[in-house]
Enzyme design. Structure first.
Site, short mmCIF file in Angstrom:
data_model
loop_
_atom_site.label_atom_id
_atom_site.label_comp_id
_atom_site.label_asym_id
_atom_site.label_seq_id
_atom_site.Cartn_x
_atom_site.Cartn_y
_atom_site.Cartn_z
N ASP A 1010 0.84 -1.21 0.00
CA ASP A 1010 0.00 0.00 0.00
C ASP A 1010 0.86 1.25 0.00
O ASP A 1010 1.87 1.31 0.71
CB ASP A 1010 -0.91 0.00 1.23
CG ASP A 1010 -2.17 0.82 1.01
OD1 ASP A 1010 -2.20 1.57 0.02
OD2 ASP A 1010 -3.09 0.71 1.81
N LYS A 1079 -6.18 11.99 11.16
CA LYS A 1079 -5.82 11.16 10.00
C LYS A 1079 -6.71 11.42 8.79
O LYS A 1079 -6.23 11.64 7.68
CB LYS A 1079 -5.88 9.67 10.37
CG LYS A 1079 -5.57 8.76 9.19
CD LYS A 1079 -5.66 7.29 9.55
CE LYS A 1079 -5.43 6.44 8.31
NZ LYS A 1079 -5.50 4.99 8.59
N ASP A 1238 -4.26 2.70 -5.20
CA ASP A 1238 -2.85 2.83 -4.80
C ASP A 1238 -2.43 1.66 -3.91
O ASP A 1238 -1.46 1.77 -3.16
CB ASP A 1238 -2.61 4.16 -4.09
CG ASP A 1238 -3.46 4.32 -2.84
OD1 ASP A 1238 -4.38 3.51 -2.64
OD2 ASP A 1238 -3.21 5.25 -2.06
#
Length: 1323
Positions: A1010, A1079, A1238
């Site tokens: 990742d 986050k 991604d």
């Protein structure tokens, strides 16, 4: 009060007598003219009182001053001359428009208004736009305005060269920049702005006539003429202009603008323009001007043309040739409707007559084309030659004339075979006709070997010596059998499978409900069949006007029973809470179109040819054939060229407009609501027996909008729930493919065998993306990467699937993301709102509880059905090998085509998917499995790879226990972030460590790598930002850097500083700032989240903290989002500069009237489809559906959406480019590779190789001058070809855009090559 009214009425009568006396002095023509002008203002004044109306009429009849009379007359006559000028310009070529000047002469004195007479003494006749001056109907002399225009048109050609030189001289002499307040460059001095705006409004709807007016009106001539015509107004305008100039000079002195700086800036603009002009010739020559012109013309009435084409093709397919012919003639006869036709529309009917061999009808079609001022194209000549080929006695002289005419139009015979789309035996008939005059003719078909123009993949296509393309673990014969199965499934268009709920024992009530449901369906089918046939008879005879489009042809493209089956299927899938009418109608219409498209291919004999080519294509991918050095796309194109006889596989179908599918679907829904009924005593014999509808049309509110809704009757819902049917019916495209997908060879062809699939997903009705793709010359790299992703074969993890199904059939589990059944839903409270024992507050509370309970039930049903579909599909193919065809969104991000079950889904669906091909673990494979397991737990994000591996070894007992006793052991796996994938990984590790040799263990398990906040990685690489690159692991480090923790630490420092200074909210937040709080905001800020959106994200996180005081949530979130943005600005200074540059560029581009467009480094064209929303109403017998269309290219761009979306969309296009590059090079290295944006997947054996390729391609991508190339493209696209007059008018905006696009943000000192050494770049 009555006395006052009487007095007021008397005064009105006195005024009226005065007006009547005055009116005697006014000519009759002037009176008519004044009354006409009053009528024009009637709508605006309708709400005024009678007295106000009378007072206003006074101002119309009695001129107050001579100035008013002169101004009104001058405005009227200037408007007339401009309209006459428009009429003249429409008949001239564009080159003349740019140079001819409108001259103004002194207006004759007369009364205000327009009419055949200006004064009793001096008669003029000024025609309106679109009218002609009568020669014998009036004694009035020709207008001096018209004389001037006529004289100008006669001498225009003689003066053209002189005027052009004069304009160029004027442009050079004029200063490069003009003040924004001065508008004399575009308007004659003395002309009010109101006049110009009126002309613009009148010219709207024509072919940009406002632009022609601007180009035609020259400031020099207009200034002189205006001075002669209106001396009073000129002096007023001059005074205003001088005041503006003084203000500007004062403003310059106050702001301290140095004239030298201004001159320097102007010099810079001139230099940029010079460089752009040098590049623009090359840029325009590289594109086909005819194609661009066709695109620009087509976009103006594209929706209408698409509707006409689809209507005609539906008529032809249904065999109603007479209706199609009548419709085309009716469109052709009326000039306004004829303008909406193009050559392709005539060709549809022409091909019908060609099939019948009626050459005289083909000749009539060519005459119609000539009448419509259209040129025959390849399709026209192909139809004529096909018709000649079907006539055995056709004269060679006729064929020769046709071929000679083609050559005169610049078309070759080889073009017919390379560019036309053939159906059935059309190609053979064409060849027969040509061989009448050229007996030895053979079409020369050359395979297009042009490689991808992008330097990024030049070596990939030219240097293939070391490439090792993978093969599938199937023999040629096995693949050919799979193709037959897939073809039969797609021809059926639907698939019926067993539900995973079949394991439940069948009760007596369940059997009774199933029997009842089967009986009702049989009855409903008969009723719908009869209703459909009656409706078709009515529609066939209702439409007396041939030019009108109706639904009748669309109801004839399938068998009647097929429409009924589609409707019955939608009833079975109806949720208990109902479905929006718009969504239900769209789905029904799309199902009809999909079936129609498959039937078209069957009729055109494409199925046989497709099977033949696919059989040959299996040589490339089967394991028992020789090794090829070509890609799937290249092999398929080669096979198509070799098997060129028969129908063409690519293109030829016309997609239905969204409005047609919606109207057809609404018609079908209406039929269902009116005809589907059930006895009211079906479930309860105590009720009175009567027929009641099973579907109800009602209205509900979505936000502030009222939405039409179709809701099932509770009786139907109860029957469906209690029957618990064992079968589920899906459309064929919902299922994964049973054979490898057809490789994408163009934007029109690929993926499924027969089911129509778009290369690029778009909003319903948007066509701009397809038009861009059609103009794109080379998409090879993009298509090849999609083919690579689609060629990955999958299988089901059966042991894990069985565990999930057992929990699903039990009572589900919220913790494990397995939705519970509706029996676990909260009961909806029952109360009587009219009960007097309840207080108002209690009633309000009970209502809220009812609403919340219904909402919860609806959500639970949606989640349950979604899980049921996924698990049932997985169960159906548990013993199969399958494939996911891929396409992409408009930014280039790739997605599997099957919507329910794919590897982009939730943790549950990802966990039950394994690679079909297994590979040995090798020396490091087991370590990668353990590291992957720790990554899935989410507990060691800051640890090194070695630290994660040691942690996995330490908990090996828990891992083995989870694999052996998943539901009865310690259940360690249930605490992971991704529990089901963690359990699957535990089972794989358990099997590997217990095998005789773990290095030789054949593993099918996908290991993920990742990206570390991938969006910020691309920004840091673009800006060469050292600090940002370090934060997102572009630089090699011993342990992974966590950007979220870094931002949280920065925010904590800011908070501590503010707390020391006494800020209350900073003190309250002490101890509550964590990685989790910031986050989501950090992750999404790179994709354009606003401060408002970031505040909501932080507010949600703070509410999740039980200890945090809830009264401070709003203040704290408002405070923290400011600190987060400040922290990001400090850490990623280069990122913010690039983001701001992209945002401001998009803002200025959209304000200039354009949508933002760019091209990815792999050559994929991208356009943002955000326009101002317009409402379109679809009228039906059920209700009027209001469609909010935000992608209409005829509307102005939505500036806010354009500027906010450009940075994230641009970054998404870069991350998709990086993924595609990685996919291509992994394929050439014989790696199994798939991606979830991604997040890259491969076998444990090849993780290191994939990581190496991933880093190399990221460096290669960002070694390109991405921002410089973007700047050049935007400059060429939006800052060239601007007329001089437009520059003068909007020079400030033009200059700002030019300077901004040319000023690419500066980059830092980060060395991109260091990425190749970074372990945690992707990990």
């Amino acid at each position: 009060m009555s006395l006052l009214r009487v007095c007021a009425f008397a005064k009105c009568l006195n005024r009226r007598r005065f007006f009547e006396k005055f009116a005697d002095r006014v000519s009759f023509a002037d009176t008519c003219r004044l009354r006409a002008s009053a009528r024009h203002g009637a709508v605006r004044r309708i709400s005024e009182t009678p007295l106000q109306l009378q007072r206003r009429n006074v101002s119309f009849v009695i001129p107050k001053t001579e100035d008013v009379k002169k101004r009104v007359l001058e405005q009227s006559q200037l408007l007339d001359v401009l309209e006459a000028r428009i009429q003249q310009l429409q008949s001239d070529i564009v080159l003349d428009v740019q140079h001819v000047k409108v001259q103004f002469v002194k207006a004759p004195y007369g009364r205000a208004g327009r009419g055949p007479r200006c004064t009793p003494q001096e008669k003029t006749d000024i025609p309106k736009s679109g009218q002609t001056v009568s020669k014998g109907g009036s004694k009035s002399q020709p207008s001096r305005w018209m004389e001037k225009l006529t004289q100008e048109k006669k001498i225009k050609l003689k003066k053209q060269e002189h005027l052009q030189q004069k304009i160029q001289t004027n442009v050079k002499e004029k200063p490069a920049a003009k003040s924004k307040g001065s508008k004399s460059s575009l308007m004659p001095t003395g002309t009010t702005h109101k006049i110009i705006s009126t002309v613009a409004k009148k010219s709207r709807g024509r072919v940009k006539l406002s632009d022609e007016i601007r180009a035609a009106v020259s400031s020099k001539t207009a200034d002189a003429a205006g001075t002669a015509a209106m001396p009073h107004k000129v002096s007023k305008q001059e005074r205003k202009a001088s005041r503006n100039q003084v203000r500007e000079e004062e403003g310059q002195e106050q702001t301290g603008v140095d004239p030298q700086d201004r001159a320097k800036e102007l010099a810079e603009v001139e230099e940029l323009e010079r460089r752009l002009n040098q590049q623009v010739s090359h840029w325009t020559s590289s594109s086909n001007p005819e194609r661009l012109q066709e695109h620009s013309e087509g976009s103006a009435c594209g929706d209408i043309q698409l509707s006409i084409r689809s209507y005609l093709e539906a008529c032809v397919f249904a065999g109603d040739i007479e209706r199609a012919h009548r419709f085309l003639l009716s469109q052709h006869r009326v000039m306004s409707r004829r303008k909406q036709l193009n050559t392709g529309v005539y060709n549809i009917v022409m091909r019908v007559w060609a099939k019948k061999g009626t050459l005289n009808q083909i000749g009539r079609m060519f005459i119609l084309l000539e009448e419509a001022s259209l040129k025959p194209n390849l399709g026209s000549y192909f139809a004529a030659l096909e018709c000649m080929g079907r006539n055995p006695n056709c004269s060679p002289r006729v064929v020769s004339r046709c071929l000679n005419k083609m050559e005169e139009d610049g078309l070759s015979v080889d073009d017919l075979f390379s560019q036309c789309v053939f159906r059935q035996d059309e190609r053979d008939m064409l060849l027969t006709a040509i061989r009448i005059v050229k007996p030895d003719f053979e079409p020369s078909l050359n395979l297009q070997t042009r490689q991808c123009s992008s330097s990024l993949v030049h070596n990939f296509y030219t240097q293939r010596a070391d490439h090792n393309y993978p093969k599938l673990d199937f023999t040629r014969e096995e693949l050919q059998e799979r193709v037959k199965l897939q073809l039969s499934m797609e021809q059926a268009c639907t698939v019926t499978i067993d539900s995973v709920e079949t394991t439940k024992p069948i009760t007596a009530n369940m059997a009774k409900m199933r029997e009842l449901l089967a009986e009702q369906r049989t009855q409903w089918q008969k009723i719908l069949l009869q209703a459909l046939r009656e409706s078709k008879m009515i529609l066939a005879n209702t439409n007396t006007k041939d030019y009108r489009l109706n639904l009748y042809p669309y109801l004839c493209v399938l068998e009647d029973r097929e429409y009924v089956d589609i409707m019955i299927q939608s009833v079975a899938n109806m949720p208990p809470s109902g479905e929006s009418l718009k969504i239900l109608a769209r789905d029904l219409g799309n199902r009809v179109y999909t079936k129609y498209s498959v039937r078209q291919k069957e009729k055109n004999q494409m199925v046989e040819k497709l099977g033949s080519i696919y059989d040959a294509y299996t040589d490339l991918i089967a394991k028992d054939t020789k090794v090829y050095d070509v890609l799937p796309r290249e092999q398929w194109c080669k096979l198509e060229m070799e098997q060129s006889s028969g129908p063409t596989l690519q293109g030829g179908e016309t997609s239905w407009p969204f409005i047609v599918t919606l109207e057809l679907g609404t018609f079908m829904v209406d039929m269902m609501v009116k005809n589907l009924k059930i006895n009211s005593d079906t479930l309860n014999p105590a009720f009175d027996r009567k027929f009641i509808p099973i579907l109800y049309h009602m209205y509900t509110f979505r936000s502030t909008r009222q939405v039409g809704f179709i809701k099932p009757h509770p009786i139907l819902t109860q029957i469906l729930q209690e029957a618990m049917e064992t079968k589920l019916t899906f459309d064929s495209y919902v299922m994964p493919m049973l054979c490898p997908p057809v490789p994408w060879t163009s934007f029109r062809f690929g993926a499924y065998l027969l089911t129509p699939t778009k290369l690029m997903r778009t909003v319903d009705g948007a066509t701009q993306h397809e038009q861009l793709l059609e103009k794109c010359e080379n998409l090879h790299a993009v298509l090849d990467s999609l083919n690579q992703l689609g060629n990955c074969a999958w299988r089901i993890n059966k042991p894990l699937l069985d565990i999930i199904i057992s929990i699903f059939n039990d009572r589900g589990s919220d913790k494990l993301d397995v939705p519970p059944p509706l029996s676990e839903a909260p009961k909806i409270p029952q109360f009587n709102p009219k009960d007097p024992t309840y207080t108002a507050s209690e009633k309000a509370h009970m209502k809220r509880e009812v609403i919340n309970a219904k909402k919860k039930c609806s959500e639970m049903h949606s989640l349950r059905m979604d899980a049921l579909y996924k698990l049932s599909i997985a169960h159906h193919i548990r013993d199969e090998i399958f494939w996911f065809p891929h396409n992409m969104d408009f930014r280039g991000r790739t997605y599997p085509c099957p919507p329910y079950f794919n590897h982009l889904g939730s943790d549950v669906t990802r966990a039950i998917l394994l690679f079909a091909e297994g590979k040995p673990l090798g020396p490091k494979g087991l370590d990668w499995l353990k590291i992957h397991l720790v990554n899935l737990t989410g507990s060691k994000k800051r640890s090194s790879l070695q630290g994660r591996l040691e942690y996995a070894n330490n908990i090996m007992e828990d891992i083995l226990d989870s694999a052996d006793n998943p539901l009865n052991g310690k259940k360690w796996w249930m605490n992971a972030d991704e529990p089901w994938q963690a359990l699957g990984c535990c089972m794989e590790i358990s099997n590997a460590v217990r095998s005789p040799d773990p290095t030789q263990f054949i593993s099918h398990f996908p290991v993920h790598q990742d990206g570390s906040c991938n969006g910020l990685q691309h920004y840091a690489a673009l800006g060469r930002d050292v600090i940002g690159a370090t934060s997102v692991n572009l630089l090699p480090c011993d342990v992974p850097q966590d950007v979220y923790s870094g931002v949280a630490q920065q925010v904590e420092e800011f908070r501590a500083r503010d707390a020391e200074s006494g800020l209350k909210i900073a003190q309250v937040l002490e101890g509550f700032i964590s990685r989790k709080v910031v986050k989501q905001t950090v992750m999404t800020v790179v994709y354009g989240v606003t401060r408002y959106g970031g505040r909501l994200q932080i507010e949600k996180r703070l509410k999740e903290i039980d200890e945090f005081p809830k009264e401070f949530v709003w203040d704290a979130s408002h405070y923290l989002v400011r600190l987060v943005f400040s922290g990001l600005k400090e850490m990623f200074r280069g990122t913010r500069e690039i983001q701001d540059w992209l945002t401001e560029s998009a803002r200025l581009i959209s304000k200039s009237g354009h949508t933002v467009e760019w091209v990815t480094p792999l050559g994929l064209p991208i356009i943002q489809p955000y326009h101002r929303t317009r409402n379109q109403v679809l009228k039906s017998t059920m209700q009027h559906i209001n469609l909010q269309i935000s992608h209409d290219t005829k509307e102005r761009p939505d500036t806010v959406k354009q500027k906010n979306a450009f940075p994230p969309n641009f970054i998404h296009s870069l991350d998709s480019t990086h993924m595609m590059l990685t996919a291509l090079h992994c394929y050439s290295a014989s790696l199994t590779f798939v991606s979830v944006h991604d997040c890259f997947w491969t076998h444990a054996l090849t993780v290191d190789t994939m990581n190496k390729v991933c880093r190399e391609q990221f460096v290669a991508l960002h070694s390109q001058p991405i921002l410089q190339e973007l700047s050049t493209f935007l400059l060429l696209k939006y800052c060239t070809g601007l007329p001089t007059e437009a520059k003068n008018k909007k020079y400030q905006e033009y200059r700002r855009l030019l300077l901004l696009l040319a000023q690419v943000p500066q980059t830092g000192d980060f060395d991109l090559q260091r990425v190749k050494e970074s372990t945690y770049f992707f990990s």
